[in-house]
Design a protein around this motif. Structure first.
Motif, short mmCIF file in Angstrom:
data_model
loop_
_atom_site.label_atom_id
_atom_site.label_comp_id
_atom_site.label_asym_id
_atom_site.label_seq_id
_atom_site.Cartn_x
_atom_site.Cartn_y
_atom_site.Cartn_z
N ALA A 60 -2.57 -5.91 -6.60
CA ALA A 60 -1.56 -5.66 -7.64
C ALA A 60 -1.67 -4.19 -8.00
O ALA A 60 -2.52 -3.80 -8.79
N GLY A 63 1.17 -4.07 -12.70
CA GLY A 63 1.48 -5.39 -13.26
C GLY A 63 0.53 -6.46 -12.75
O GLY A 63 -0.62 -6.19 -12.41
N ASN A 81 -4.43 -8.42 -11.10
CA ASN A 81 -3.90 -7.54 -12.14
C ASN A 81 -4.66 -6.23 -12.28
O ASN A 81 -4.52 -5.53 -13.26
N SER A 104 5.91 -5.33 -11.61
CA SER A 104 4.74 -5.49 -10.74
C SER A 104 5.04 -5.03 -9.32
O SER A 104 6.17 -5.08 -8.84
#
Length: 130
Positions: A60, A63, A81, A104
Motif C-alpha cells: 500500500a 492509503g 496500510n 489508495s
C-alpha cells in the motif's frame, strides 16, 4: 497460512521525508513485472484469482486496503496500510482485494511477466486444482 508473509521494506528516515528501497535482497524472487492499482472506486474489488507459478508482493504505497487470501483450507485477511511493508503471496493462493480507502495506491511486484495461462480466475477451479 505459510504461503503468505509480511516483509518489512528497509526505511531510511529523514526530517525531509522517508525513503524505502526494494533491492534484490528484499524479495525472494527476481522482479519481472511491476504494476499498480489506483483510483479504485468505493466498494470495488480487485483480484479474484490465483497464480499457478507467479509470486507477488503487494504494497500500500498510499492509503489502505484489505487482502483476503485462502489456500483452500485457511482464510486470512491482511490489511495493508504502511508503505514500508508488503505482503508476499506465493503461487497457489487465491487473493481478493477490497476495502480500498480513498486515494489508495496498491503496488504489485511480480516474479513473472503477464501470461493469461498462469491465472486461475474461477474459485471452484482453484479448489479443484489443489
Amino acid at each position: 497460512m505459510n504461503k503468505i508473509k509480511i516483509i518489512k521494506i528497509p526505511k531510511i528516515e529523514d526530517h525531509r521525508g522517508n525513503l524505502s528501497v526494494i533491492e534484490k535482497d528484499v524479495l525472494p524472487f527476481e522482479i519481472q513485472r511491476v504494476y499498480y492499482l489506483y483510483d479504485v472506486p468505493a466498494g470495488a474489488e480487485r483480484g479474484g484469482h490465483s497464480h499457478k507459478k507467479t509470486k507477488e508482493f503487494l504494497i500500500a504505497l498510499s492509503g489502505s486496503f484489505d487482502v483476503i487470501v485462502t489456500d483452500g483450507t485457511l482464510k486470512e485477511t491482511v490489511t495493508l496500510n504502511k508503505p514500508y511493508e508488503g505482503l508476499l503471496i506465493e503461487n497457489g493462493v487465491w487473493r481478493e482485494l477490497n476495502n480500498f480507502s480513498s486515494g489508495s495506491v496498491c503496488l504489485v511486484i511480480a516474479s513473472d511477466v503477464f501470461e493469461e495461462e498462469d491465472y486461475i480466475r474461477d474459485f471452484n477451479e482453484f479448489i479443484k486444482s489443489i
